[in-house]
Design an enzyme around this catalytic site. Structure first.
Site, PDB file in Angstrom:
ATOM      1  N   HIS A  78       0.853  -0.990   0.081  1.00  0.00           N
ATOM      2  CA  HIS A  78       0.230  -0.242   0.021  1.00  0.00           C
ATOM      3  C   HIS A  78       0.883   1.346  -0.088  1.00  0.00           C
ATOM      4  O   HIS A  78       2.128   1.004   0.150  1.00  0.00           O
ATOM      5  CB  HIS A  78      -0.825  -0.095   1.082  1.00  0.00           C
ATOM      6  CG  HIS A  78      -0.587   0.211   2.481  1.00  0.00           C
ATOM      7  ND1 HIS A  78       0.371  -1.022   3.027  1.00  0.00           N
ATOM      8  CD2 HIS A  78      -0.501   0.959   3.510  1.00  0.00           C
ATOM      9  CE1 HIS A  78       0.546  -0.518   4.090  1.00  0.00           C
ATOM     10  NE2 HIS A  78       0.222   0.696   4.530  1.00  0.00           N
ATOM     11  N   HIS A  80       1.334   3.987   1.963  1.00  0.00           N
ATOM     12  CA  HIS A  80       2.004   4.743   3.200  1.00  0.00           C
ATOM     13  C   HIS A  80       3.490   4.831   3.048  1.00  0.00           C
ATOM     14  O   HIS A  80       4.115   3.760   2.634  1.00  0.00           O
ATOM     15  CB  HIS A  80       1.592   4.029   4.402  1.00  0.00           C
ATOM     16  CG  HIS A  80      -0.061   4.333   4.750  1.00  0.00           C
ATOM     17  ND1 HIS A  80      -0.915   3.504   5.652  1.00  0.00           N
ATOM     18  CD2 HIS A  80      -0.715   5.091   4.106  1.00  0.00           C
ATOM     19  CE1 HIS A  80      -1.958   3.999   5.531  1.00  0.00           C
ATOM     20  NE2 HIS A  80      -2.000   5.068   4.803  1.00  0.00           N
ATOM     21  N   ASP A  82       5.780   4.674   5.126  1.00  0.00           N
ATOM     22  CA  ASP A  82       6.571   3.674   5.718  1.00  0.00           C
ATOM     23  C   ASP A  82       6.824   2.319   5.002  1.00  0.00           C
ATOM     24  O   ASP A  82       7.461   1.609   5.541  1.00  0.00           O
ATOM     25  CB  ASP A  82       6.407   3.561   7.191  1.00  0.00           C
ATOM     26  CG  ASP A  82       5.045   2.962   7.408  1.00  0.00           C
ATOM     27  OD1 ASP A  82       4.218   3.486   6.754  1.00  0.00           O
ATOM     28  OD2 ASP A  82       4.721   2.146   8.368  1.00  0.00           O
ATOM     29  N   HIS A  83       6.054   2.426   3.902  1.00  0.00           N
ATOM     30  CA  HIS A  83       6.128   1.065   3.101  1.00  0.00           C
ATOM     31  C   HIS A  83       6.579   1.216   1.633  1.00  0.00           C
ATOM     32  O   HIS A  83       6.828   0.117   0.971  1.00  0.00           O
ATOM     33  CB  HIS A  83       4.523   0.351   2.991  1.00  0.00           C
ATOM     34  CG  HIS A  83       4.136   0.124   4.243  1.00  0.00           C
ATOM     35  ND1 HIS A  83       3.773  -1.258   4.727  1.00  0.00           N
ATOM     36  CD2 HIS A  83       3.647   0.786   5.444  1.00  0.00           C
ATOM     37  CE1 HIS A  83       3.279  -1.478   5.886  1.00  0.00           C
ATOM     38  NE2 HIS A  83       3.343  -0.327   6.257  1.00  0.00           N
ATOM     39  N   HIS A 139      -7.662  -0.980   5.622  1.00  0.00           N
ATOM     40  CA  HIS A 139      -6.568  -0.089   6.000  1.00  0.00           C
ATOM     41  C   HIS A 139      -6.362   1.290   5.103  1.00  0.00           C
ATOM     42  O   HIS A 139      -6.416   2.283   5.356  1.00  0.00           O
ATOM     43  CB  HIS A 139      -5.142  -0.889   6.297  1.00  0.00           C
ATOM     44  CG  HIS A 139      -4.070  -0.015   6.707  1.00  0.00           C
ATOM     45  ND1 HIS A 139      -4.023   0.468   7.788  1.00  0.00           N
ATOM     46  CD2 HIS A 139      -2.806   0.473   6.006  1.00  0.00           C
ATOM     47  CE1 HIS A 139      -2.917   1.252   8.163  1.00  0.00           C
ATOM     48  NE2 HIS A 139      -2.256   1.202   6.996  1.00  0.00           N
ATOM     49  N   ASP A 158      -0.193  -3.982   6.182  1.00  0.00           N
ATOM     50  CA  ASP A 158      -0.986  -3.472   7.589  1.00  0.00           C
ATOM     51  C   ASP A 158      -2.299  -3.992   7.502  1.00  0.00           C
ATOM     52  O   ASP A 158      -3.231  -3.259   8.115  1.00  0.00           O
ATOM     53  CB  ASP A 158      -0.949  -1.825   7.470  1.00  0.00           C
ATOM     54  CG  ASP A 158       0.517  -1.288   7.976  1.00  0.00           C
ATOM     55  OD1 ASP A 158       1.376  -2.172   8.207  1.00  0.00           O
ATOM     56  OD2 ASP A 158       0.747   0.006   7.684  1.00  0.00           O
ATOM     57  N   HIS A 196       4.688  -4.769  11.055  1.00  0.00           N
ATOM     58  CA  HIS A 196       5.083  -4.027  12.278  1.00  0.00           C
ATOM     59  C   HIS A 196       5.044  -5.038  13.352  1.00  0.00           C
ATOM     60  O   HIS A 196       4.416  -6.016  13.617  1.00  0.00           O
ATOM     61  CB  HIS A 196       3.755  -2.822  12.609  1.00  0.00           C
ATOM     62  CG  HIS A 196       3.891  -1.828  11.692  1.00  0.00           C
ATOM     63  ND1 HIS A 196       4.592  -0.787  11.847  1.00  0.00           N
ATOM     64  CD2 HIS A 196       3.067  -1.587  10.596  1.00  0.00           C
ATOM     65  CE1 HIS A 196       4.459   0.109  10.997  1.00  0.00           C
ATOM     66  NE2 HIS A 196       3.478  -0.303  10.193  1.00  0.00           N
TER      67      HIS A 196
HETATM   68 ZN    ZN Z   1      -0.170   1.636   6.621  1.00  0.00          ZN
END
Ligand code: ZN
Length: 283
Positions: A78, A80, A82-83, A139, A158, A196
């Protein structure tokens, strides 16, 4: 209570956990930021690798150099940061060596423009293994997971966490529940690689949601021991999740410990209530 985990005969484990699975020898867990795990999948010959959700390029470049692996491609679950925040740096690093990365991600304008868009049921060929895309909105609206059926591995970003699930930033409870239900019907031996290290907080919530649930209490104790020793709790297995993940209990027929909630509207309402409670829960 019986613990449904497939032990890895080929991988000697320093500690035998009940709920924490071993990484296969060719899957490497790369910690990043505060609590992210970036995943690196090497080919059986140990020459090339693919990475999943590279939020940060630096630890991945360091790991690939230490392991002498040439990076071939990227799988994005996805949008985001941090990905996918490390994608540009990985492309630049590969191009210095005259190489080009194959990048795959969901159909979403927020995904890196260099990614080939893939959707539900599409296959991605890594050369040495193939994975199938599973659409798991909730998400984010376009979140996807990558399932390697021949190896029983799932990289789910996530969406499904060890003992938890992602926040509903863009999807409805019904969408997220549908996504979790699809993942819950994969083979129980499937190893779950989430993004995570949230397991301890998730299990403290699970213990509050299901007081007296023996397997959740056992898994919480195990996670406390693991984290006290700075040992990761990911991957887990789907069997462990079906037994102790509060968002899966009662969701599908295979759930262990409590009966499936038959009425689908009731399941959605129960899920929405649990997820909302988790958002404000402090152990
Ligand atoms: Zn995420």
């Amino acid at each position: 209570m019986t613990i449904l985990l497939r032990k890895d005969a080929a991988t000697p484990a320093p500690v035998a956990w009940d709920y924490i699975a071993q990484c296969p020898p060719n899957v490497h867990r790369i910690p990043a930021f505060n609590d992210n795990y970036l995943w690196m999948i090497a080919d059986p010959m140990g020459a090339q690798c693919w990475v999943v959700d590279p939020g940060d390029a630096v630890p991945l470049i360091e790991a690939s150099e230490a392991l002498r692996l040439r990076m071939r491609g990227v799988l994005l679950t996805h949008h985001h940061n941090d990905h996918q925040g490390g994608v540009d740096d990985l492309i630049a690093h590969a191009s210095q060596a005259g190489a080009k990365l194959d990048i795959y991600g969901p159909v979403d304008e927020r995904i890196h423009p260099g990614a080939t868009r893939v959707g539900d049921a599409d296959w991605v060929d890594l050369g040495f293994a193939a994975c199938q895309v599973i659409a798991v909105p909730g998400h984010t609206r376009s979140h996807i997971a990558y399932h390697f059926p021949a190896h029983a591995l799932l990289f789910c970003g996530d969406t499904l966490f060890a003992a938890g699930c992602g926040r509903l930033f863009e999807g409805s409870p019904q969408q997220m529940l549908g996504s979790l239900a699809r993942l819950a019907r994969l083979p129980q031996c499937t190893r779950i690689f989430c993004a995570h290290e949230y397991t301890l907080a998730n299990l403290r919530f699970a213990a509050a949601a299901y007081p007296g649930h023996t397997a959740i209490a056992d898994r919480l104790a195990e996670a406390e021991t693991a984290r006290a020793g700075e040992h990761p709790t990911v991957p887990s297995t789907l069997a462990a999740e079906l037994q102790t993940n509060p968002f899966l209990i009662g969701l599908v027929e295979q759930s262990v410990g409590l009966p499936m909630i038959e009425d689908s509207a009731l399941r959605v309402a129960r899920f929405a209530e649990l997820r909302a409670w988790k958002n404000t829960f402090r152990a």
